[in-house]
Structure formats: structure tokens, C-alpha cells
Motif scaffolding. Structure first.
Motif, short mmCIF file in Angstrom:
data_model
loop_
_atom_site.label_atom_id
_atom_site.label_comp_id
_atom_site.label_asym_id
_atom_site.label_seq_id
_atom_site.Cartn_x
_atom_site.Cartn_y
_atom_site.Cartn_z
N PHE A 199 93.03 18.11 49.37
CA PHE A 199 92.73 18.47 50.75
C PHE A 199 91.68 19.59 50.81
CE2 PHE A 199 95.85 21.82 49.95
CZ PHE A 199 95.41 22.88 50.73
N VAL A 200 91.58 20.40 49.75
CA VAL A 200 90.55 21.44 49.71
C VAL A 200 89.18 20.79 49.47
CG1 VAL A 200 89.69 23.45 48.44
CG2 VAL A 200 92.14 23.23 48.97
N ARG A 201 89.11 19.89 48.52
CA ARG A 201 87.85 19.17 48.27
C ARG A 201 87.40 18.42 49.52
NH1 ARG A 201 90.66 17.77 43.49
NH2 ARG A 201 90.91 15.63 44.26
N GLU A 202 88.35 17.77 50.19
CA GLU A 202 88.02 17.03 51.41
C GLU A 202 87.58 17.99 52.52
OE1 GLU A 202 91.62 14.94 52.13
OE2 GLU A 202 91.37 13.58 50.43
N MET B 248 97.89 30.52 46.54
CA MET B 248 96.50 30.57 46.94
C MET B 248 96.38 30.31 48.45
SD MET B 248 93.31 31.04 46.02
CE MET B 248 93.19 30.78 44.24
N PRO B 249 95.74 31.19 49.19
CA PRO B 249 95.59 31.01 50.65
C PRO B 249 94.48 30.02 50.98
CG PRO B 249 94.60 33.09 49.97
CD PRO B 249 95.21 32.49 48.74
N TRP B 250 94.75 28.73 50.81
CA TRP B 250 93.71 27.71 50.95
C TRP B 250 93.13 27.65 52.36
CZ3 TRP B 250 91.42 26.62 46.79
CH2 TRP B 250 92.10 26.43 45.58
N ASP B 251 93.98 27.86 53.37
CA ASP B 251 93.47 27.83 54.74
C ASP B 251 92.44 28.93 54.95
OD1 ASP B 251 95.05 25.68 55.33
OD2 ASP B 251 96.62 26.83 56.34
N ALA B 252 92.72 30.11 54.40
CA ALA B 252 91.78 31.23 54.52
C ALA B 252 90.50 30.94 53.73
CB ALA B 252 92.43 32.52 54.01
N PHE B 253 90.64 30.27 52.59
CA PHE B 253 89.49 29.89 51.78
C PHE B 253 88.57 28.94 52.54
CE2 PHE B 253 87.65 26.86 48.67
CZ PHE B 253 86.87 27.74 47.92
N LEU B 254 89.16 27.93 53.18
CA LEU B 254 88.37 26.97 53.95
C LEU B 254 87.74 27.63 55.17
CD1 LEU B 254 90.72 23.86 53.71
CD2 LEU B 254 88.50 24.16 52.60
N ALA B 255 88.46 28.55 55.79
CA ALA B 255 87.91 29.28 56.93
C ALA B 255 86.72 30.12 56.51
CB ALA B 255 88.99 30.16 57.56
N LEU B 256 86.81 30.71 55.33
CA LEU B 256 85.70 31.51 54.79
C LEU B 256 84.47 30.63 54.57
CD1 LEU B 256 85.71 34.56 53.80
CD2 LEU B 256 85.91 33.64 51.50
N ALA B 257 84.71 29.45 54.02
CA ALA B 257 83.61 28.51 53.77
C ALA B 257 82.93 28.10 55.07
CB ALA B 257 84.13 27.28 53.04
N ALA B 258 83.72 27.88 56.11
CA ALA B 258 83.16 27.48 57.40
C ALA B 258 82.41 28.63 58.06
CB ALA B 258 84.28 26.98 58.32
N THR B 259 82.99 29.81 58.03
CA THR B 259 82.39 30.97 58.70
C THR B 259 81.04 31.32 58.10
OG1 THR B 259 84.56 31.88 59.25
CG2 THR B 259 82.70 33.42 59.23
N HIS B 260 80.93 31.28 56.78
CA HIS B 260 79.72 31.74 56.10
C HIS B 260 78.86 30.59 55.55
CE1 HIS B 260 81.21 35.73 56.67
NE2 HIS B 260 82.29 35.49 55.96
N ARG B 261 79.18 29.37 55.97
CA ARG B 261 78.37 28.20 55.61
C ARG B 261 78.16 28.10 54.10
NH1 ARG B 261 75.55 26.40 60.73
NH2 ARG B 261 74.71 24.80 59.34
N LEU B 262 79.26 28.04 53.39
CA LEU B 262 79.24 28.01 51.93
C LEU B 262 79.44 26.61 51.36
CD1 LEU B 262 81.60 31.07 51.31
CD2 LEU B 262 79.11 31.10 51.47
N ALA B 263 79.49 25.60 52.24
CA ALA B 263 79.94 24.28 51.80
C ALA B 263 79.14 23.71 50.64
CB ALA B 263 79.92 23.31 52.99
N ASN B 264 77.81 23.79 50.69
CA ASN B 264 77.00 23.23 49.61
C ASN B 264 77.31 23.89 48.28
OD1 ASN B 264 75.52 21.08 50.57
ND2 ASN B 264 73.77 22.31 51.19
N ALA B 265 77.30 25.21 48.27
CA ALA B 265 77.53 25.95 47.04
C ALA B 265 78.93 25.66 46.49
CB ALA B 265 77.35 27.44 47.27
N LEU B 266 79.93 25.68 47.35
CA LEU B 266 81.30 25.46 46.90
C LEU B 266 81.49 24.02 46.43
CD1 LEU B 266 83.35 27.44 49.57
CD2 LEU B 266 82.57 28.20 47.33
N TYR B 267 80.88 23.07 47.14
CA TYR B 267 80.99 21.67 46.74
C TYR B 267 80.43 21.45 45.34
CZ TYR B 267 79.92 16.70 46.45
OH TYR B 267 79.81 15.40 46.03
N VAL B 268 79.26 22.01 45.08
CA VAL B 268 78.63 21.86 43.76
C VAL B 268 79.53 22.42 42.67
CG1 VAL B 268 76.71 22.64 42.31
CG2 VAL B 268 76.26 21.81 44.63
#
Length: 259
Positions: A193-196, A152-172
Motif C-alpha cells: 500500500f506504500v508503493r501504491e 513505522m508511521p506510514w500515513d505520515a510518510f505518505l503525507a510527507l511525500a505528498a506535501t513536499h512532492r517527493l514521489a519521483n525520488a521516493l519511487y526510484v
């Protein structure tokens, strides 16, 4: 769609049945969902209508989803022109058509989203539909995490979350899904580390909002108003939240005038 040179990406059941279950018959689905670039909406409707598919008028926000009924096969086709009828996740929607992967389904070659895009989409979809959660969606995520446990490309996943401001939705979604994984001892979990990383991307107002909302959304006595606040709150930008509230009020006013 292919013969008309109209790009599309299959979503949910159609692609997951092959990717995660290895057999299109092993995962139930009530319709076929396809993502279509929003600027091609009118042309796509015309092409499918000309091919004999019956255009159904359904209660979706204008321009977000169009439904067709195939008279020959009796199947329902839903065309999605946005991630959701409520949240402003257009950036993530655009990622569906970026660098894609290919799978073969029933002799046809189909484009599918990159792994990190697919995971983000499934989590946003899960968070969006908290009022109608399905065990199948949890199993989809379990299988995806199991399948990609080491790749799983976790770094790319976190970058996607940052770029498109998905943190709230993904956190829930991650919070709820991880709790289910643990409760039923399913043997998978999102890495710490992904949750964090997701938590670090959340705004202070997002944390305050969901500190109040999330436990109440998960309680047996949750109300429609809480889910309405949730639909407004998933977006991280205040401007988007204000736009969503304004659009909701306008729709209600128009509906009231018509009635």
C-alpha cells in the motif's frame, strides 16, 4: 554549536550508527554530517572558524555544503544547508528541524529527525546518488524497516511525500531497494500500500520520464547524460526542473569563462 545556540541535526553516519547499529563503532563513516538551517550559514561558519576548525573550499554549489577539518581530532565535518546540491527539496529539509526525537550518543543528547522524515531523507539521498550506490545504504534502510516493522508511521510518510512532492525520488529509491531486498532474500520490503500510495502521487510526466530513465539508469551502460537527466527529473514540478537546468547552464557558462 550548542554553546553558540546554533541548532543542528546529525545526518547519516553519526545518528544511524546509534539508532540502527546500537554502537557508534559498528557503522563506518568518513565524515560527520550535520544539517544547519540555511539562514544560519554565515554565523555557523564564523563560530566554527573561531573555534579553530579549518574551513575547506570544496566543489559544492555555493551555499549548499561547507566543509571543515578539525585540526585536533583530524576529522572532517560537513555542514549541509539543503537536502541536495541539485534538487529543490527545501520543504523536506525544513522537516529535519521540526518535531524531533532525542538520542544519547557518547554522553551527549542529540536531536534526530522523526522516523518518517529520516526514512524520506535516506531514500532521497539514495535516489540522488544512484551513480555511487553503496551496500551500506541498503543495509541502513533494511535495519530501519526491520526496527520499525510494527511502528513505522506510514500515513505520515505518505503525507510527507505528498506535501513536499517527493514521489519521483521516493519511487526510484523504493523500486531499487525493494528489488535488492528480494534478490538477496533479506526478509523486508516496503508494504504494497506504500508503493501504491507513492505511485499514485506521481505526475503523468514523471511516470513517462522514469518509464524511460529508470531501466537505463540501472543498466551497465548508463551514461553521465542519463544521470544528469535524472537529477533534473527527480523534482515533480516543471518550474523546479526549468530552474535546475537554468542554474546548471549558468554554472557551466561561468566555468567556461573562467577556464
Amino acid at each position: 554549536l550548542t554553546s553558540a545556540a546554533l541548532p543542528f541535526v546529525p545526518l547519516k553516519g553519526l545518528v544511524l550508527s546509534q539508532l540502527l547499529y546500537g554502537d557508534p563503532t559498528r557503522r563506518g563513516s568518513v565524515d560527520i554530517d550535520l544539517a544547519i538551517p540555511p539562514e544560519l550559514r554565515r554565523r555557523t561558519i564564523d563560530v566554527l572558524g573561531s573555534a579553530g576548525h579549518h574551513h575547506q573550499r570544496r566543489q559544492y554549489t555555493e551555499g549548499t555544503v561547507e566543509a571543515f577539518h578539525c585540526l585536533r581530532h583530524g576529522t572532517l565535518l560537513e555542514l549541509h544547508f539543503t537536502i541536495s546540491t541539485a534538487e529543490r527539496f527545501g520543504g523536506l529539509f525544513g522537516e529535519l528541524f521540526g518535531e524531533t526525537e532525542k538520542i544519547s550518543l557518547d554522553g551527549e543528547e542529540l536531536r534526530v529527525p522523526r522516523t518518517e522524515v529520516l526514512l524520506a531523507y535516506l531514500l532521497v539521498h539514495f535516489a540522488r546518488h544512484l551513480a555511487s550506490q553503496r551496500a551500506l545504504w541498503v543495509e541502513d534502510l533494511r535495519r530501519l524497516l526491520e526496527l520499525k516493522r510494527d511502528t513505522m508511521p506510514w500515513d505520515a510518510f505518505l503525507a510527507l511525500a505528498a506535501t513536499h512532492r517527493l514521489a519521483n525520488a521516493l519511487y526510484v529509491a523504493i523500486t531499487i531497494v525493494d528489488d535488492i531486498f528480494a534478490e538477496y532474500r533479506l526478509g523486508v520490503a516496503f508494504p504494497a500500500f506504500v508503493r501504491e500510495g507513492i505511485d499514485s502521487l506521481r505526475s503523468h510526466h514523471g511516470k513517462l520520464l522514469y518509464g524511460y530513465l529508470l531501466p537505463r539508469l540501472l543498466s551497465a551502460g548508463r551514461s553521465p547524460m542519463l544521470h544528469r537527466l535524472h537529477s533534473f527529473g527527480m523534482s515533480e514540478r516543471w518550474q523546479d526542473r526549468a530552474a535546475l537546468v537554468g542554474a546548471f547552464v549558468r554554472r557551466r557558462l561561468v566555468s567556461g569563462e573562467r577556464s
